[in-house]
Motif scaffolding. Structure first.
Motif, PDB file in Angstrom:
ATOM      1  N   GLU A 141       0.790  -1.383   0.264  1.00 32.32           N
ATOM      2  CA  GLU A 141       0.032  -0.022  -0.184  1.00 32.32           C
ATOM      3  C   GLU A 141       0.806   1.152  -0.108  1.00 32.32           C
ATOM      4  O   GLU A 141       0.618   2.384  -0.756  1.00 32.32           O
ATOM      5  CB  GLU A 141      -0.977  -0.041   0.922  1.00 32.32           C
ATOM      6  N   ILE A 142       2.373   0.867   0.439  1.00 27.85           N
ATOM      7  CA  ILE A 142       2.677   2.650   0.970  1.00 27.85           C
ATOM      8  C   ILE A 142       3.601   3.052  -0.141  1.00 27.85           C
ATOM      9  O   ILE A 142       3.587   4.265  -0.327  1.00 27.85           O
ATOM     10  CB  ILE A 142       4.109   2.082   2.360  1.00 27.85           C
ATOM     11  N   ALA A 143       3.782   1.755  -0.630  1.00 26.66           N
ATOM     12  CA  ALA A 143       4.608   1.810  -2.666  1.00 26.66           C
ATOM     13  C   ALA A 143       3.919   2.317  -3.049  1.00 26.66           C
ATOM     14  O   ALA A 143       3.861   3.604  -4.322  1.00 26.66           O
ATOM     15  CB  ALA A 143       5.428   0.717  -3.043  1.00 26.66           C
ATOM     16  N   TRP A 144       2.081   2.064  -3.737  1.00 25.53           N
ATOM     17  CA  TRP A 144       1.493   2.256  -4.259  1.00 25.53           C
ATOM     18  C   TRP A 144       0.780   3.501  -4.463  1.00 25.53           C
ATOM     19  O   TRP A 144       0.914   4.910  -5.269  1.00 25.53           O
ATOM     20  CB  TRP A 144       0.228   1.336  -4.282  1.00 25.53           C
ATOM     21  N   SER A 145       0.696   3.987  -2.746  1.00 24.55           N
ATOM     22  CA  SER A 145       0.325   5.639  -2.839  1.00 24.55           C
ATOM     23  C   SER A 145       0.938   6.703  -2.305  1.00 24.55           C
ATOM     24  O   SER A 145       0.857   7.709  -2.767  1.00 24.55           O
ATOM     25  CB  SER A 145      -0.879   5.419  -1.794  1.00 24.55           C
ATOM     26  N   ASP A 146       2.242   6.488  -2.498  1.00 24.22           N
ATOM     27  CA  ASP A 146       3.527   7.652  -2.554  1.00 24.22           C
ATOM     28  C   ASP A 146       3.392   7.516  -3.658  1.00 24.22           C
ATOM     29  O   ASP A 146       3.649   7.658  -4.268  1.00 24.22           O
ATOM     30  CB  ASP A 146       4.609   7.249  -2.008  1.00 24.22           C
ATOM     31  N   PRO A 147       3.886   9.734  -3.203  1.00 22.32           N
ATOM     32  CA  PRO A 147       3.365  11.100  -4.193  1.00 22.32           C
ATOM     33  C   PRO A 147       4.761  10.836  -4.848  1.00 22.32           C
ATOM     34  O   PRO A 147       4.907  10.979  -6.422  1.00 22.32           O
ATOM     35  CB  PRO A 147       3.393  11.645  -3.798  1.00 22.32           C
ATOM     36  N   ARG A 148       5.604  10.316  -4.121  1.00 25.99           N
ATOM     37  CA  ARG A 148       6.967   9.924  -5.122  1.00 25.99           C
ATOM     38  C   ARG A 148       6.961   9.434  -6.482  1.00 25.99           C
ATOM     39  O   ARG A 148       7.753   9.451  -7.271  1.00 25.99           O
ATOM     40  CB  ARG A 148       8.300   9.757  -4.261  1.00 25.99           C
ATOM     41  N   TRP A 149       6.227   8.447  -6.261  1.00 31.34           N
ATOM     42  CA  TRP A 149       6.484   7.581  -7.770  1.00 31.34           C
ATOM     43  C   TRP A 149       4.721   7.518  -8.417  1.00 31.34           C
ATOM     44  O   TRP A 149       5.548   6.666  -9.689  1.00 31.34           O
ATOM     45  CB  TRP A 149       6.311   5.951  -6.823  1.00 31.34           C
ATOM     46  N   GLN A 150       3.904   8.231  -8.610  1.00 38.37           N
ATOM     47  CA  GLN A 150       3.740   8.413  -9.035  1.00 38.37           C
ATOM     48  C   GLN A 150       3.166   9.143 -10.901  1.00 38.37           C
ATOM     49  O   GLN A 150       3.042   7.834 -11.245  1.00 38.37           O
ATOM     50  CB  GLN A 150       2.136   9.639  -8.885  1.00 38.37           C
ATOM     51  N   LYS A 151       4.980   9.868 -11.181  1.00 32.42           N
ATOM     52  CA  LYS A 151       4.653  10.255 -12.063  1.00 32.42           C
ATOM     53  C   LYS A 151       5.362   8.841 -13.009  1.00 32.42           C
ATOM     54  O   LYS A 151       5.752   8.963 -14.470  1.00 32.42           O
ATOM     55  CB  LYS A 151       5.822  11.384 -12.489  1.00 32.42           C
ATOM     56  N   ALA A 195      -4.704   5.163 -17.268  1.00 34.74           N
ATOM     57  CA  ALA A 195      -5.391   4.655 -16.773  1.00 34.74           C
ATOM     58  C   ALA A 195      -5.357   3.432 -16.306  1.00 34.74           C
ATOM     59  O   ALA A 195      -5.568   3.126 -15.787  1.00 34.74           O
ATOM     60  CB  ALA A 195      -6.175   5.139 -17.837  1.00 34.74           C
ATOM     61  N   ARG A 196      -4.198   3.094 -16.966  1.00 39.18           N
ATOM     62  CA  ARG A 196      -3.961   1.064 -16.386  1.00 39.18           C
ATOM     63  C   ARG A 196      -3.455   1.256 -15.725  1.00 39.18           C
ATOM     64  O   ARG A 196      -3.335   0.241 -15.192  1.00 39.18           O
ATOM     65  CB  ARG A 196      -2.590   1.003 -18.067  1.00 39.18           C
ATOM     66  N   LYS A 197      -2.822   2.638 -14.864  1.00 41.23           N
ATOM     67  CA  LYS A 197      -2.182   2.611 -13.189  1.00 41.23           C
ATOM     68  C   LYS A 197      -3.061   1.362 -11.966  1.00 41.23           C
ATOM     69  O   LYS A 197      -2.555   0.422 -11.571  1.00 41.23           O
ATOM     70  CB  LYS A 197      -1.248   3.806 -13.098  1.00 41.23           C
ATOM     71  N   HIS A 198      -4.237   1.721 -11.846  1.00 39.38           N
ATOM     72  CA  HIS A 198      -5.534   1.721 -11.194  1.00 39.38           C
ATOM     73  C   HIS A 198      -5.374   0.483 -11.481  1.00 39.38           C
ATOM     74  O   HIS A 198      -5.924  -0.105 -11.334  1.00 39.38           O
ATOM     75  CB  HIS A 198      -6.732   2.830 -11.816  1.00 39.38           C
ATOM     76  N   ALA A 199      -5.715   0.072 -13.304  1.00 38.59           N
ATOM     77  CA  ALA A 199      -5.579  -1.802 -12.910  1.00 38.59           C
ATOM     78  C   ALA A 199      -5.023  -3.195 -12.693  1.00 38.59           C
ATOM     79  O   ALA A 199      -4.837  -4.048 -12.127  1.00 38.59           O
ATOM     80  CB  ALA A 199      -5.932  -1.892 -14.655  1.00 38.59           C
ATOM     81  N   VAL A 200      -3.818  -1.992 -12.661  1.00 40.16           N
ATOM     82  CA  VAL A 200      -1.989  -3.272 -12.456  1.00 40.16           C
ATOM     83  C   VAL A 200      -2.636  -2.317 -11.294  1.00 40.16           C
ATOM     84  O   VAL A 200      -1.879  -4.100 -10.636  1.00 40.16           O
ATOM     85  CB  VAL A 200      -0.956  -2.292 -13.291  1.00 40.16           C
ATOM     86  N   LYS A 201      -2.448  -2.135 -10.509  1.00 44.14           N
ATOM     87  CA  LYS A 201      -2.981  -2.013  -8.842  1.00 44.14           C
ATOM     88  C   LYS A 201      -3.441  -2.689  -8.561  1.00 44.14           C
ATOM     89  O   LYS A 201      -3.529  -3.523  -7.548  1.00 44.14           O
ATOM     90  CB  LYS A 201      -3.206  -0.776  -8.225  1.00 44.14           C
ATOM     91  N   ALA A 202      -4.762  -2.829  -9.549  1.00 40.54           N
ATOM     92  CA  ALA A 202      -5.811  -3.739  -8.248  1.00 40.54           C
ATOM     93  C   ALA A 202      -5.592  -5.108  -8.960  1.00 40.54           C
ATOM     94  O   ALA A 202      -5.601  -5.966  -8.296  1.00 40.54           O
ATOM     95  CB  ALA A 202      -7.410  -3.483  -9.733  1.00 40.54           C
ATOM     96  N   ALA A 203      -4.714  -4.980  -9.797  1.00 47.12           N
ATOM     97  CA  ALA A 203      -4.460  -6.927 -10.330  1.00 47.12           C
ATOM     98  C   ALA A 203      -3.272  -6.829  -9.079  1.00 47.12           C
ATOM     99  O   ALA A 203      -3.311  -8.208  -8.715  1.00 47.12           O
ATOM    100  CB  ALA A 203      -3.760  -6.927 -11.629  1.00 47.12           C
ATOM    101  N   ASN A 204      -2.946  -6.037  -8.748  1.00 41.22           N
ATOM    102  CA  ASN A 204      -0.893  -6.840  -7.324  1.00 41.22           C
ATOM    103  C   ASN A 204      -1.946  -7.004  -6.280  1.00 41.22           C
ATOM    104  O   ASN A 204      -1.697  -7.507  -5.882  1.00 41.22           O
ATOM    105  CB  ASN A 204      -0.458  -5.251  -7.954  1.00 41.22           C
TER     106      ASN A 204
END
Ligand SMILES: Cc1cc2nc3c(=O)[nH]c(=O)nc-3n(C[C@H](O)[C@H](O)[C@H](O)COP(=O)(O)O)c2cc1C
Ligand code: SF4
Length: 439
Positions: free
Chosen positions: A291-301, A310-319
């Motif tokens: 969770e920390i890694a996915w929500s950390d603002p430093r990595w969003q870009k 758009a696909r980022k959310h699908a990949v997160k859900a799959a993870n």
């Protein structure tokens, strides 16, 4: 006092490891820049300096382009570049550890398939497959871009095998003790062995595992032909036990053990059996949803670049689903290692979820394996070998397998522990001198 098996030496091919503890291959993100040797030394030397008998450098690519499964991997087709790594090699070996470079190629499962920005930067790069992708990969389009997939010809597979030989010869010249083949984790080797990916009817395919081992045998032959007699050659061996239910024909544990036998017959010095899926997923490094890694603002870009916004959310859900479906189990490859031990006489290396010294001693003592290795725990405690070799049997490593280190690596971020509580504990232990004398 009980004798520690962990601290006892082991014959590996023509060499000897001073103990039975190894650093499993993980990303060092050393790339091919002018700093590569400095980064490698920084990442690898602490494991050797603190006492590891065997150190595997993470996957390196044998071709000048393509085959890249994650950002930051070094390419080792270029002799001059590999020779420039000598300062790192010498620094690691000065501590008495054996050092092996892992050689790999992602085949079908490479960044051209999943990394949004990389695909755009390399519009002409083909994705080289063993056979046509299976139906379920096609169904995942457009999550995966299969438009550039090309099945390798007989000549291309032979040339790729030779590229492994050339890279190994550069490694030998640079002073490495051997090479470790990236035989699992979705690599081109796994794709050749797996009936899921190998539907070929030529010399590289066929109904039996031996038929589908032609590529592996050619790689071993090319390496043996181009390296000194005492050069070590080891490999990971896959069983696709974590494949999703709709994937038919995935490699069973028994077939994985047969592959280990084939590897031994081909002339490999040791095998590391690992239970994986059929894609590069959570099965390789089981643990919690980070969770920390996915929500950390430093990595969003970086995630936007890697997956597309758009696909980022699908990949997160799959993870999230994968973390639930393939949960962490202590020593999750131990049963596979036992099955392999019944098939082969060469050393068997066990890794995956090993965190307790008592368990490591138990696995070694019960004959489940001959060496024990860790990967993520070295991010959490680069000098963990000292603790394992000097503390009592109740020693427990700090890594909690939360996977906060793994996800940011899709952005090219360095491989380090990113969980504050673990880092705080490491700081306390360092103050107490738990990692031995500092050089
Ligand atoms: C960030 C990361 C990078 C990895 N890179 C490689 C690699 O380059 N080659 C390989 O064979 N395995 C790789 N692995 C798998 C590890 O070698 C190891 O099998 C796995 O992490 C399980 O061990 P652990 O529970 O001690 O982390 C990687 C794992 C992680 C977490
Ligand atoms: S972030 Fe730290 S504790 Fe979590 S898996 Fe990675 S190394 Fe282990």
């Amino acid at each position: 006092m009980r004798v520690s098996l962990l601290a006892s030496p082991l014959r590996l091919g023509a060499r000897e490891a001073k103990n039975r503890l190894y650093r499993a291959p993980v990303l060092e993100v050393a790339g091919n820049g002018p700093d590569a040797a400095r980064i490698l030394r920084r990442e690898l030397e602490p494991s050797a300096a603190s006492g590891c008998g065997l150190v595997f450098q993470g996957a390196c690519l044998v071709t000048p382009e393509g085959g890249r499964s994650a950002p930051g991997l070094s390419r080792v087709h270029d002799r001059a570049f590999v020779l420039s790594l000598r300062p790192a090699v010498e620094a690691v070996k000065a501590h008495g550890a054996l050092l092996l470079m892992q050689l790999g190629h992602g085949g079908l499962q490479t960044m051209e398939l999943w990394h949004h920005a990389y695909r755009q930067e390399h519009p002409d790069l083909a994705t080289l497959a063993v056979s046509e992708p299976p139906w379920w990969m096609k169904a995942l389009s457009p999550l995966l871009d299969l438009s550039r997939v090309r099945v390798m010809t007989d000549d291309e597979l032979r040339a790729l095998a030779e590229a492994f030989g050339a890279a190994a010869s550069h490694a030998a010249e640079a002073g490495y003790d051997g090479v470790h083949l990236a035989g699992a984790n979705g690599s081109v080797f796994q794709q050749c062995w797996s009936p899921v990916f190998n539907k070929r009817t030529d010399a590289f395919g066929g109904p039996t595992l031996r038929d589908r081992s032609t590529f592996f045998r050619l790689v071993v032959e090319a390496i043996r032909r181009r390296t000194p007699r005492d050069f070590l050659l080891t490999t990971k061996v896959p069983a696709e036990t974590e494949a999703p239910f709709f994937v038919r024909d995935a490699l069973s544990l028994d077939e994985g053990a047969q592959i280990a036998r084939i590897a031994q017959d081909a002339g490999v010095d040791a095998v590391a059996p690992v239970r994986v899926g059929v894609t590069r997923d959570q099965a390789t490094a089981r643990g919690a949803f980070p969770e920390i890694a996915w929500s950390d603002p430093r990595w969003q870009k970086g995630y936007d670049a890697a997956f597309g916004r758009a696909r980022k959310h699908a990949v997160k859900a799959a993870n999230r689903v994968a973390a639930k479906a393939i949960p962490f189990e202590p020593a999750w490859n131990a049963a596979f290692c036992r099955a392999v031990k019944r098939e082969v006489s060469i050393p068997v290396l066990c890794e995956g979820g090993l965190r307790e010294k008592a368990e490591m001693e138990r696995l070694l003592g019960s004959g489940a394996c001959d060496m024990v290795g860790m990967a993520r725990p070295f991010y959490a405690e680069p000098r963990l070998a000292w603790r394992l070799l000097h503390e009592d049997e109740d020693a427990r490593l700090l890594c909690e397998s939360c996977n906060n280190c793994t996800i940011p690596q899709v952005t090219g971020a360095p491989g380090v522990c990113r969980t504050p509580e673990i880092l705080a504990k490491r700081g306390e232990m360092m103050k107490r001198g738990a990692y031995g004398p500092r050089e």
